[in-house]
Scaffold this motif. Structure first.
Motif, mmCIF file in Angstrom:
data_model
loop_
_atom_site.group_PDB
_atom_site.id
_atom_site.type_symbol
_atom_site.label_atom_id
_atom_site.label_comp_id
_atom_site.label_asym_id
_atom_site.label_seq_id
_atom_site.Cartn_x
_atom_site.Cartn_y
_atom_site.Cartn_z
ATOM 1 N N VAL A 85 -123.967 40.672 -0.252
ATOM 2 C CA VAL A 85 -123.355 41.604 -0.568
ATOM 3 C C VAL A 85 -121.857 40.914 -0.586
ATOM 4 N N ALA A 86 -120.794 41.632 -1.697
ATOM 5 C CA ALA A 86 -119.686 40.872 -1.347
ATOM 6 C C ALA A 86 -119.017 42.213 -2.294
ATOM 7 N N PHE A 87 -117.801 42.213 -2.631
ATOM 8 C CA PHE A 87 -116.333 43.202 -3.070
ATOM 9 C C PHE A 87 -115.755 42.625 -4.368
ATOM 10 N N ASP A 88 -115.365 42.686 -4.789
ATOM 11 C CA ASP A 88 -114.299 42.264 -6.026
ATOM 12 C C ASP A 88 -113.009 42.982 -5.674
ATOM 13 N N SER A 89 -111.958 42.761 -6.196
ATOM 14 C CA SER A 89 -110.781 43.237 -5.604
ATOM 15 C C SER A 89 -110.261 44.927 -6.286
ATOM 16 N N ASN A 90 -111.624 45.342 -6.904
ATOM 17 C CA ASN A 90 -110.894 47.014 -7.123
ATOM 18 C C ASN A 90 -112.336 47.498 -6.536
ATOM 19 N N ASP A 91 -112.558 46.458 -5.095
ATOM 20 C CA ASP A 91 -114.118 47.140 -3.717
ATOM 21 C C ASP A 91 -114.993 47.916 -4.214
ATOM 22 N N ASN A 92 -115.374 47.087 -5.553
ATOM 23 C CA ASN A 92 -117.062 47.470 -6.361
ATOM 24 C C ASN A 92 -117.971 46.026 -5.698
ATOM 25 N N ILE A 93 -119.578 47.350 -5.455
ATOM 26 C CA ILE A 93 -120.107 46.308 -5.059
ATOM 27 C C ILE A 93 -120.382 44.897 -6.161
ATOM 28 N N TYR A 94 -121.487 44.064 -5.324
ATOM 29 C CA TYR A 94 -122.245 42.625 -6.066
ATOM 30 C C TYR A 94 -123.638 42.528 -5.034
ATOM 31 N N VAL A 95 -124.369 42.968 -5.334
ATOM 32 C CA VAL A 95 -125.512 43.112 -4.337
ATOM 33 C C VAL A 95 -126.447 41.989 -4.927
ATOM 34 N N SER A 96 -127.250 40.393 -4.277
ATOM 35 C CA SER A 96 -128.223 39.777 -4.918
ATOM 36 C C SER A 96 -129.062 40.672 -4.898
ATOM 37 N N ASP A 97 -130.284 40.758 -5.389
ATOM 38 C CA ASP A 97 -131.021 41.680 -5.529
ATOM 39 C C ASP A 97 -132.537 41.085 -5.504
ATOM 40 N N PHE A 106 -122.762 47.435 -8.515
ATOM 41 C CA PHE A 106 -122.025 48.825 -8.144
ATOM 42 C C PHE A 106 -120.758 48.762 -8.114
ATOM 43 N N THR A 107 -120.270 50.511 -9.188
ATOM 44 C CA THR A 107 -118.679 50.722 -9.027
ATOM 45 C C THR A 107 -119.260 51.162 -7.619
ATOM 46 N N ARG A 108 -117.355 51.331 -7.436
ATOM 47 C CA ARG A 108 -117.396 51.855 -5.976
ATOM 48 C C ARG A 108 -117.341 53.607 -6.125
ATOM 49 N N GLY A 109 -118.261 54.045 -4.853
ATOM 50 C CA GLY A 109 -118.965 55.081 -5.247
ATOM 51 C C GLY A 109 -120.882 55.797 -5.598
ATOM 52 N N ASN A 110 -120.596 54.403 -6.783
ATOM 53 C CA ASN A 110 -121.925 54.818 -7.503
ATOM 54 C C ASN A 110 -123.043 54.290 -6.996
ATOM 55 N N LEU A 111 -124.156 54.960 -6.625
ATOM 56 C CA LEU A 111 -125.551 54.588 -6.895
ATOM 57 C C LEU A 111 -125.908 54.293 -7.369
ATOM 58 N N SER A 112 -125.950 54.194 -8.395
ATOM 59 C CA SER A 112 -126.583 53.704 -9.918
ATOM 60 C C SER A 112 -126.023 52.282 -10.135
#
Length: 122
Positions: A85-97, A106-112
């Motif tokens: 898992v990693a973050f960008d400068s806007n605190d969005n999440i990137y997940v290697s699946d 995943f935009t911050r706070g979004n479960l989709s």
């Protein structure tokens, strides 16, 4: 000169050593770790197909990507064995699946999530 070394006594902050589980205070093969700008810890909970968030002082994880019940899948709400898992400068999440052969955003706070590398709905 100052001699620095690791503290040899670790502190378990989530789960129980050697005992896998899928409850909010458990993990099953945790892999990658990342911290957000507020200091919350994010754990790629590999066998539970989810990303758990731990807030300082709270010993129960919050599922921020994937399903809290550890269900695997390949749609925008599911993951399958995420190792990192990693973050960008806007605190969005990137997940290697891993098993879905994609990277989910995943935009911050979004479960989709949105597939940004690989094939969506693989």
């Amino acid at each position: 000169p100052v001699s620095l070394r690791w503290n040899s006594t670790g502190i378990t902050i989530l789960g129980k050593a050697g005992v896998p589980g899928s409850g909010p205070n458990q993990t099953n093969r945790p892999y990658g770790l990342a911290f957000d700008y507020l200091g919350a810890l994010y754990i790629a909970d590999y066998e539970n197909n989810r990303i758990q968030k731990l807030i300082i002082g709270i010993s129960t994880g919050i599922t921020v990507a994937g399903q809290a019940n550890a269900a695997m899948g390949n749609d925008s709400y599911h993951l399958h064995n995420p190792p990192d898992v990693a973050f960008d400068s806007n605190d969005n999440i990137y997940v290697s699946d891993r098993e879905n052969r994609r990277v989910q955003f995943f935009t911050r706070g979004n479960l989709s999530g949105t597939t940004v590398a690989g094939i969506a709905g693989n």
